[in-house]
Scaffold this active site. Sequence first.
Site, PDB file in Angstrom:
ATOM      1  N   HIS A   1       0.834  -1.208   0.000  1.00 54.56           N
ATOM      2  CA  HIS A   1       0.000   0.000   0.000  1.00 54.56           C
ATOM      3  C   HIS A   1       0.870   1.260   0.000  1.00 54.56           C
ATOM      4  O   HIS A   1       0.568   2.242  -0.687  1.00 54.56           O
ATOM      5  CB  HIS A   1      -0.888   0.059   1.253  1.00 54.56           C
ATOM      6  CG  HIS A   1      -1.950  -0.994   1.323  1.00 54.56           C
ATOM      7  ND1 HIS A   1      -2.123  -1.786   2.433  1.00 54.56           N
ATOM      8  CD2 HIS A   1      -2.905  -1.362   0.439  1.00 54.56           C
ATOM      9  CE1 HIS A   1      -3.157  -2.595   2.223  1.00 54.56           C
ATOM     10  NE2 HIS A   1      -3.641  -2.366   1.021  1.00 54.56           N
TER      11      HIS A   1
ATOM     12  N   LYS B   1     -18.247  -5.395   7.812  1.00 56.53           N
ATOM     13  CA  LYS B   1     -17.063  -6.247   7.678  1.00 56.53           C
ATOM     14  C   LYS B   1     -16.285  -6.206   8.995  1.00 56.53           C
ATOM     15  O   LYS B   1     -15.995  -5.114   9.498  1.00 56.53           O
ATOM     16  CB  LYS B   1     -16.197  -5.684   6.538  1.00 56.53           C
ATOM     17  CG  LYS B   1     -15.314  -6.692   5.856  1.00 56.53           C
ATOM     18  CD  LYS B   1     -14.784  -6.100   4.564  1.00 56.53           C
ATOM     19  CE  LYS B   1     -13.337  -6.474   4.326  1.00 56.53           C
ATOM     20  NZ  LYS B   1     -12.772  -5.785   3.171  1.00 56.53           N
TER      21      LYS B   1
ATOM     22  N   ARG C   1      -1.994  -5.902  -8.268  1.00 61.58           N
ATOM     23  CA  ARG C   1      -0.904  -6.851  -8.052  1.00 61.58           C
ATOM     24  C   ARG C   1      -0.845  -7.905  -9.145  1.00 61.58           C
ATOM     25  O   ARG C   1       0.218  -8.294  -9.584  1.00 61.58           O
ATOM     26  CB  ARG C   1      -1.069  -7.560  -6.700  1.00 61.58           C
ATOM     27  CG  ARG C   1      -0.851  -6.656  -5.511  1.00 61.58           C
ATOM     28  CD  ARG C   1      -1.317  -7.306  -4.253  1.00 61.58           C
ATOM     29  NE  ARG C   1      -2.743  -7.567  -4.338  1.00 61.58           N
ATOM     30  CZ  ARG C   1      -3.518  -7.898  -3.308  1.00 61.58           C
ATOM     31  NH1 ARG C   1      -2.984  -8.060  -2.115  1.00 61.58           N
ATOM     32  NH2 ARG C   1      -4.807  -8.108  -3.469  1.00 61.58           N
TER      33      ARG C   1
ATOM     34  N   SER D   1      -3.161  -7.599   3.083  1.00 60.35           N
ATOM     35  CA  SER D   1      -3.465  -7.416   4.506  1.00 60.35           C
ATOM     36  C   SER D   1      -3.961  -8.712   5.124  1.00 60.35           C
ATOM     37  O   SER D   1      -3.623  -9.038   6.262  1.00 60.35           O
ATOM     38  CB  SER D   1      -4.534  -6.342   4.678  1.00 60.35           C
ATOM     39  OG  SER D   1      -4.071  -5.120   4.192  1.00 60.35           O
TER      40      SER D   1
HETATM   41  O1  PNS Z   1      -8.934  -2.533   0.477  1.00 61.70           O
HETATM   42  P1  PNS Z   1     -10.236  -3.019  -0.124  1.00 61.70           P
HETATM   43  O2  PNS Z   1     -11.055  -3.724   0.929  1.00 61.70           O
HETATM   44  O3  PNS Z   1     -10.024  -3.849  -1.359  1.00 61.70           O
HETATM   45  O4  PNS Z   1     -11.070  -1.681  -0.563  1.00 61.70           O
HETATM   46  C1  PNS Z   1     -12.364  -1.776  -1.102  1.00 61.70           C
HETATM   47  C2  PNS Z   1     -13.042  -0.398  -1.173  1.00 61.70           C
HETATM   48  C3  PNS Z   1     -12.973   0.319   0.147  1.00 61.70           C
HETATM   49  C4  PNS Z   1     -12.354   0.444  -2.222  1.00 61.70           C
HETATM   50  C5  PNS Z   1     -14.533  -0.636  -1.602  1.00 61.70           C
HETATM   51  O5  PNS Z   1     -15.085  -1.637  -0.816  1.00 61.70           O
HETATM   52  C6  PNS Z   1     -15.407   0.617  -1.501  1.00 61.70           C
HETATM   53  O6  PNS Z   1     -15.241   1.550  -2.232  1.00 61.70           O
HETATM   54  N1  PNS Z   1     -16.350   0.609  -0.542  1.00 61.70           N
HETATM   55  C7  PNS Z   1     -17.244   1.727  -0.278  1.00 61.70           C
HETATM   56  C8  PNS Z   1     -18.668   1.435  -0.710  1.00 61.70           C
HETATM   57  C9  PNS Z   1     -18.845   1.656  -2.203  1.00 61.70           C
HETATM   58  O7  PNS Z   1     -18.683   2.729  -2.723  1.00 61.70           O
HETATM   59  N2  PNS Z   1     -19.165   0.571  -2.921  1.00 61.70           N
HETATM   60  C10 PNS Z   1     -19.375   0.571  -4.336  1.00 61.70           C
HETATM   61  C11 PNS Z   1     -18.106   0.281  -5.086  1.00 61.70           C
HETATM   62  S1  PNS Z   1     -18.514  -0.683  -6.507  1.00 61.70           S
END
Ligand code: PNS
Length: 162
Positions: A19, A43, A92, A130
């Site tokens: 990150h 979550k 990645r 993570s």
């Molecule tokens: O580190 P991660 O868990 O892969 O990040 C995922 C993240 C936070 C980018 C995604 O879950 C997100 O944007 N969540 C907020 C809710 C949202 O906007 N969802 C629609 C996206 S399609």
Amino acid sequence: MMKVTAVYPGSFDPITNGHIYIAERAAAVFDEVIVSVLVNERKTSAFTVEERCVMARESLGHVKNITVDSFNGLLVDYVRQKNAGVIVRGLRAMSDFEYEFQMALMNRQLAPEIETFFIVTDPKYSYVSSSSVREIFHFGGTVRDVVPQGVYEKLSNRCCNP
Ligand code: PNS
């Protein structure tokens, strides 16, 4: 010229060297980068949002145009609220791409004016996640080489691992 602010969103539970790499690369391209930690009540996370922000701040303090924040709700709403035009995500492997592609298209559907930029990781971090950090640590393996020092210390203080 107009300043471009990018949001680098994620769970960052905890933040890893992978990150950090992506955040640094983004900071070299965009005027401001906001590393933003998702507050997700649905979550279960290993670290609280506050802990995740502190770890991110500690490990990115050396980059002047990066700030750390948190958000809940829809990412695009947050990006608009911050007047940012860009979402940054790291890639990645091809396996990341499918999920990321779908998310980028969904976000574009919701907010056509926001652009998603993908930054490719350094191959040396291609296997770092993570979830594997949490698991390896849980079973007593060493994660010293894949997370920032502050994160390593926090993990070590939390449990009884050396
Ligand atoms: O580190 P991660 O868990 O892969 O990040 C995922 C993240 C936070 C980018 C995604 O879950 C997100 O944007 N969540 C907020 C809710 C949202 O906007 N969802 C629609 C996206 S399609």
